[in-house]
Enzyme design. Structure first.
Site, PDB file in Angstrom:
ATOM      1  N   ASP A   1       1.250  -2.913  13.135  1.00 26.98           N
ATOM      2  CA  ASP A   1      -0.053  -3.330  13.656  1.00 26.98           C
ATOM      3  C   ASP A   1      -0.887  -4.031  12.586  1.00 26.98           C
ATOM      4  OD1 ASP A   1      -0.461  -1.535  16.431  1.00 26.98           O
ATOM      5  OD2 ASP A   1       0.901  -0.695  14.961  1.00 26.98           O
ATOM      6  N   TYR A   2      -0.716  -3.620  11.330  1.00 21.47           N
ATOM      7  CA  TYR A   2      -1.540  -4.171  10.255  1.00 21.47           C
ATOM      8  C   TYR A   2      -1.122  -5.587   9.876  1.00 21.47           C
ATOM      9  CZ  TYR A   2      -3.004   0.703   9.587  1.00 21.47           C
ATOM     10  OH  TYR A   2      -3.488   1.978   9.760  1.00 21.47           O
ATOM     11  N   ILE A   3       0.025  -6.010  10.379  1.00 22.76           N
ATOM     12  CA  ILE A   3       0.467  -7.358  10.042  1.00 22.76           C
ATOM     13  C   ILE A   3      -0.482  -8.394  10.630  1.00 22.76           C
ATOM     14  CG2 ILE A   3       1.994  -8.038  11.961  1.00 22.76           C
ATOM     15  CD1 ILE A   3       4.095  -8.593   9.690  1.00 22.76           C
TER      16      ILE A   3
ATOM     17  N   GLU B   1      -3.963  -6.805   3.292  1.00 16.17           N
ATOM     18  CA  GLU B   1      -2.711  -7.370   3.795  1.00 16.17           C
ATOM     19  C   GLU B   1      -2.571  -8.871   3.569  1.00 16.17           C
ATOM     20  OE1 GLU B   1      -3.180  -3.435   5.545  1.00 16.17           O
ATOM     21  OE2 GLU B   1      -4.538  -5.153   5.388  1.00 16.17           O
TER      22      GLU B   1
ATOM     23  N   HIS C   1      -1.332   2.388  15.649  1.00 18.11           N
ATOM     24  CA  HIS C   1      -0.143   2.548  14.830  1.00 18.11           C
ATOM     25  C   HIS C   1       1.139   2.447  15.638  1.00 18.11           C
ATOM     26  CE1 HIS C   1      -3.240   4.283  12.242  1.00 18.11           C
ATOM     27  NE2 HIS C   1      -2.435   4.061  11.229  1.00 18.11           N
TER      28      HIS C   1
ATOM     29  N   GLN D   1       2.169  -1.863   5.590  1.00 22.10           N
ATOM     30  CA  GLN D   1       2.460  -0.459   5.868  1.00 22.10           C
ATOM     31  C   GLN D   1       2.899  -0.190   7.304  1.00 22.10           C
ATOM     32  OE1 GLN D   1      -0.527   3.022   5.470  1.00 22.10           O
ATOM     33  NE2 GLN D   1       0.531   2.870   3.508  1.00 22.10           N
TER      34      GLN D   1
ATOM     35  N   GLU E   1       0.842  -1.195   0.000  1.00 23.78           N
ATOM     36  CA  GLU E   1       0.000   0.000   0.000  1.00 23.78           C
ATOM     37  C   GLU E   1       0.882   1.252   0.000  1.00 23.78           C
ATOM     38  OE1 GLU E   1      -2.183  -0.763   3.547  1.00 23.78           O
ATOM     39  OE2 GLU E   1      -2.777  -2.751   2.833  1.00 23.78           O
TER      40      GLU E   1
END
Length: 803
Positions: free
Chosen positions: A550-552, A525, A592, A547, A494
Site C-alpha cells: 500500500d505504501y508504494i 518512500e 495494509h 515496507q 524502513e
C-alpha cells in the site's frame, strides 16, 4: 577597473578574458535559441516550447564547476548548461523542438520528449556501460515538477558507497567517490514534497549533492510569497545550516546576474561537496524569465509594469554584457560583431535543422503522390483518391502523421480491387508504418540479449532430506548468497537494516555486510525509490524496500514517471536496473492489505511486475534479475513468511523465469488463473472441487508484466474450454488486464464454451480483521461457488443448482 585574474583559479588575464568571452558567446547563443524557439512554436512548426532564457549566467558558473564523472539531475531550463559542456548545439536544440526521430540529430530523446529535456549517453550500442568517469553526465530529465529530486539523492549516495565500501569495483563509475551530483530546480517547485523529502534525506545521509535553485520569484503566474514561507527558500531552510557541532547543509546565496560571485559560489560548493561529502544548497536569486514560463502564455498578463521594467534592467545577459564592458574585457564594437555572428549561426542552424527534419518526409511524400496517382488511374474511385493526392500535394511541410493518415485513408477506396497499383500502395503503407512505429515505441524494455525474459530458468535443487523452514529463512539465506556473489548489491528501506526487515527476511545481514549495504532509512518512500534510481544509474545494484505494498503509492510518481520510462525516453541510452522489494496481500485492514495491481500494471509499463506465490519463487526472481539489467517490482506474499517451505541447496543460483506461468495442477474442466497469496486458496478449492466431480487446472500467473510470453494459458483453454481469473484487486483491475491478455493477445476466445469470468475483491478497500478479509476479498467459498456456477450453466444436469 580590470578584474583580478586570481578570481578564477589564478589563471592569466588573457586566459580569464578568453573564458569570459566564451561564456558570453554561450549565453548569447542560448538566448537566441530561446527567442527563435518561441517563434517556431508560435508559427506552428513546433508543438510547445519551454526555454532557459534568464537563467544563462548561473548555468555557466555551474558548468565551470562541473567535473568529469559528475552527474546532473535537472529540469527543463538547463539548456545553457548543456551548451556550455558541449553536449547541445543550436541545430540539436531545434531538432529537439521539432521532435526529429533520429538519435544522431536529436541525441536527447530522438523526439520522444519535448525540447528542454537533457541526457547524456551512459551506454554503448551493446548495452554495456561507458566509462562514466571520463565524461560529464546528465541523468534523463522528466517534466514533472520536482520529479528530478529523488534520483538526485541516489546519484549522490553512489559516491558515498564507492568511497566507503572498498569491495565495490569502481571501474568506469567512480574515482574514489569524488563525484558530485548536481540538482537544479525552479524556486516554485521547491514547494513540492519531493523536494523536501530529498533535502531532508540528504542532510541525514551527508552525501555529496549540490542543489541549485533558480529563483525568478514566480511559479508560472504565482509569486514567491504564495509558494514559500517568508517568500525565500534559503531563509526558510536556515535550520539545515551546518555548524561546528552539527552536520547539515552548507547554504549559499548569490545573485544570478553577478558573474564573479556566481563563479566563486559554484567553485566553493563543488569543493565542499566533493571533498567533505557534505550537501550544499545554492539559492540563486534575482533571476528573470524574459519570455514568461512557456509558449502557452505571456507573463505580461500577471507581472506589473514595474516588475517587467526591473527584469529588463537586470536580465543576467544584459548585466553580464555591461560588466564585460565596464571592466575592459571587450569593446562595444567587438561584442556587437559577436552578437551578429551568433544570430546568423543560430538562424542558419534553425534552417538547417528544419530542412533535415523535413527531408525524409518530402522524399516519402513524393513517392506517395506517385503511388496515389497510379492507383487513381486504374480505380473507379479515382475522384476520391485524386482528392487525397491533391490534398497531400498542398501540404508543403508534411509530418509523418500526414503521410500515414492520407495513405491509409486512400486504401479504403481501393477495397475489392486487385491491381498491381493497389498492391504497391499497400506495400508502401506497411513499410512506412513498420519503419515509423518503432521510432515511437521501441525500448520500453531492453532489446538486448541481457533482457530479463531471456535469463534461463534454473530449478531449485533439494537434498534427499530437505529441511523445512520458514519461508523467510529461504529469502534471508538467498540474500546472503547474493550479497556475497554481487559486491555491488545493496538493500535499504524502513526497518531493513538493524532488525532485518519487519519479517526478518534480512535478519543478521547488516552485521555481516555493514550499515551501508544493508541500511535503514527514514519513512520516506519517494526518496527511497529515488535512491535506488540514482544508485542504479551509476552502476550499482540496489534493492529498494517499500515496507508494504500500500505504501508504494507514496512513490508511484517517481516509479512511473522516472524509473519505468527511463529506457524508453532515452531510446536505450541509460538504464537503472533497480529492484523494488515489497510485500502485500491478505493482511487484514484497509491500509495494509490493498492490492492496487491494476493501477501498478498500467502505471509501471517499462518495469517488470512479479508476484511470487512463496519465498522460494521470490528468491528465484531476485536471482534472475541480478543476472539481468532491468528494473522490477517484486511483491512478496505477506502472509507467507512463516509458512514452511523446503530449503533448496542451490541458494543464489536457481532462477524463476520472468514472463512465464506455472501450472500447479492439471485438470480438464476449467482453467483457474491466480497469483500471490490468493493462489493458495485456489489450490485448496481445486481439491474440494474434485469431490463434486470438477477437475480444475490451476495456473500461477507469477509474472504480471510481462504475462505468459509462451501463451501457456491458451493451451490450457484448448483442454478445458472454460476460464476463471481469481484476483484480490478491485473489479476491472488486474483480472481485466489478464483477461485482455488471454482473450485478445492469445486469442483464447476461440476455445471457450462458457463466458470467461473474473472473481475479484469488492470495490471497496478490505475491511479490518478476519471477518473483514472474508467479506472483502475472494474466499474459498466464493471461489468454489463461482466455479460450480460456471459448470452448472454448462451442464445443469450433472451440476444441479447449489443455491
Amino acid at each position: 577597473m580590470k578584474p583580478d585574474p586570481s578570481t578564477s583559479n589564478d589563471i592569466s588575464f588573457d586566459d580569464f578574458q578568453t573564458q569570459i568571452l566564451q561564456d558570453y558567446e554561450v549565453a548569447v547563443t542560448s538566448r537566441e535559441c530561446s527567442l527563435l524557439g518561441r517563434r517556431e512554436v508560435l508559427s506552428g512548426k513546433a508543438k510547445f516550447g519551454i526555454f532557459g532564457d534568464g537563467k544563462e549566467l548561473p548555468q555557466l558558473a555551474m558548468a565551470r564547476a562541473f567535473q568529469d564523472g559528475d552527474f546532473r539531475s535537472g529540469y527543463y531550463r538547463d539548456q545553457t548548461f548543456m551548451m556550455a559542456l558541449g553536449y547541445l548545439n543550436p541545430k540539436e536544440f531545434f531538432h529537439g523542438l521539432y521532435a526529429t526521430t533520429d538519435l544522431e540529430k536529436e541525441p536527447m530523446s530522438a523526439g520522444r520528449q519535448m525540447g528542454g529535456h537533457f541526457v547524456t549517453h551512459s551506454l554503448n550500442e551493446d548495452g554495456s556501460w561507458k566509462d562514466l568517469t571520463k565524461q560529464k553526465n546528465s541523468s534523463a530529465d522528466i517534466s514533472c515538477t520536482a520529479g528530478q529530486m529523488p534520483r538526485l539523492l541516489g546519484l549522490a549516495q553512489a559516491s558515498k558507497m564507492y568511497r566507503n565500501v572498498k569491495e565495490m569495483d569502481q571501474t568506469n563509475f567512480s574515482n574514489n567517490g569524488n563525484e558530485v551530483a548536481w540538482g537544479t530546480i525552479g524556486n516554485a517547485s521547491t514547494s513540492e514534497g519531493h523536494f523536501f523529502e530529498t533535502v531532508n534525506a540528504a542532510g541525514v545521509m551527508q552525501v555529496p549533492m549540490v542543489i541549485c535553485i533558480w529563483d525568478d520569484e514566480y511559479g508560472i503566474s504565482v509569486p514567491s510569497e504564495f509558494h514559500t514561507t517568508k517568500g525565500d527558500i534559503s531563509e526558510m531552510l536556515k535550520g539545515l545550516q551546518r555548524d561546528e557541532h552539527t552536520a547539515g547543509y552548507e547554504i549559499l546565496k548569490v545573485k544570478g546576474w553577478d558573474y564573479t560571485a556566481l563563479t566563486h559560489t559554484f567553485e566553493n560548493a563543488s569543493d565542499i561537496a566533493r571533498d567533505n561529502h557534505v550537501p550544499v544548497l545554492i539559492h540563486v536569486t534575482e533571476l528573470t524569465q524574459p519570455q514568461g514560463h512557456s509558449t502557452s502564455g505571456s507573463h505580461e498578463r500577471y507581472k506589473s509594469a514595474e516588475r517587467l521594467q526591473w527584469e529588463r534592467e537586470n536580465d543576467c545577459n544584459k548585466r553580464f554584457r555591461e560588466w564585460i564592458l565596464e571592466n575592459g574585457i571587450s569593446t562595444e564594437e567587438a561584442l556587437k560583431k559577436m552578437e551578429r555572428e551568433i544570430k546568423q549561426k543560430v538562424r542558419a542552424a534553425k534552417k538547417e535543422a528544419w530542412t533535415e527534419f523535413l527531408k525524409p518526409h518530402l522524399i516519402a511524400k513524393k513517392q506517395l503522390v506517385q503511388l496515389l496517382a497510379n492507383a487513381a488511374e486504374k480505380s473507379p474511385n479515382r475522384v476520391f483518391i485524386n482528392k487525397i493526392k491533391n490534398d497531400l500535394i498542398a501540404v508543403d511541410e508534411p509530418l509523418k502523421k500526414d503521410l500515414a493518415s492520407k495513405s491509409r485513408t486512400a486504401l479504403r477506396y481501393l477495397l475489392g480491387e486487385n491491381t498491381p497499383e493497389r498492391q504497391q500502395l499497400l506495400q508502401w503503407v506497411q513499410n512506412f508504418l513498420d519503419d515509423s512505429q518503432p521510432k515511437y515505441s521501441s525500448h520500453l524494455y531492453s532489446e538486448l540479449g541481457s533482457n530479463a525474459t531471456q535469463i534461463e530458468s534454473v530449478t531449485p535443487t533439494y537434498p534427499e532430506k530437505a529441511e523445512e523452514v520458514d519461508g523467510r529463512i529461504i529469502l534471508r539465506d538467498n540474500f546472503d548468497a547474493l550479497f556475497t556473489k554481487y559486491p555491488k548489491t545493496m538493500v535499504f528501506g524502513e526497518d531493513t537494516g538493524n532488525i532485518g526487515d519487519v519479517n526478518q527476511g534480512l535478519e543478521g545481514l547488516q552485521k555481516k555486510f555493514g550499515e551501508l549495504r544493508v541500511a535503514d532509512t527514514g519513512i520516506r518512500e519517494t526518496s527511497i525509490i529515488g535512491q535506488g534510481i540514482g544508485l542504479a544509474l551509476r552502476g550499482l545494484r540496489p534493492i529498494a524496500e517499500i515496507q508494504y505494498l500500500d505504501y508504494i503509492l507514496y512513490g508511484i510518481q517517481t516509479l512511473s514517471d522516472d524509473l519505468a520510462s527511463l529506457m524508453y525516453r532515452t531510446v536505450g541510452k541509460q538504464k537503472a536496473p533497480l529492484i523494488v522489494r515489497t510485500r502485500g496481500h491478505r493482511l487484514e485492514g484497509i491500509w495494509h492489505s490493498g492490492s492496487p495491481m491494476g493501477g501498478l500494471i498500467h502505471l509501471l509499463r517499462g518495469m517488470y511486475i512479479l508476484t511470487p506465490r512463496n519465498m522460494t519463487q521470490a528468491a528465484g526472481f531476485y536471482n534472475t534479475l541480478l543476472k539481468s539489467d532491468e528494473p522490477a517490482l517484486i511483491i512478496e506474499s505477506l502472509n507467507g513468511y512463516r509458512l514452511k517451505e523446503r530449503k533448496p541447496s542451490n541458494l543464489g543460483e536457481f532462477c524463476t523465469p520472468i514472463g512465464q506461468v506455472e501450472t500447479l495442477k492439471e485438470g480438464t474442466d476449467i482453467t483457474l488463473l491466480s497469483y500471490g497469496s490468493t493462489l493458495r486458496i485456489v489450490e485448496k478449492v481445486a481439491k474440494e472441487l474434485l469431490e463434486v466431480g470438477i477437475d480444475a487446472e490451476v495456473i500461477d500467473a507469477q509474472s504480471l508484466l510481462p504475462f505468459d510470453l509462451n501463451h501457456d494459458v491458451v493451451k490450457s483453454l484448448e483442454k478445458t474450454n472454460r476460464l476463471l481469473i481469481i484476483d484480490e484487486d478491485v473489479p476491472g483491475g488486474c483480472s481485466a488486464y489478464l483477461l485482455q491478455e488471454i482473450l485478445e493477445k492469445q486469442e483464447g476466445y476461440r476455445y471457450l464454451d462458457s463466458a470467461p469470468q473474473t472473481l475479484t475483491s469488492k470495490a471497496h478497500r478490505p475491511a479490518y480483521a478476519s471477518d473483514g478479509d472474508y467479506f472483502s476479498k475472494p474466499n474459498a467459498e466464493d471461489i468454489f461457488e463461482k466455479v460450480y456456477q460456471i459448470m452448472h450453466e454448462a451442464d445443469p444436469t450433472s451440476f444441479p443448482s447449489l443455491r
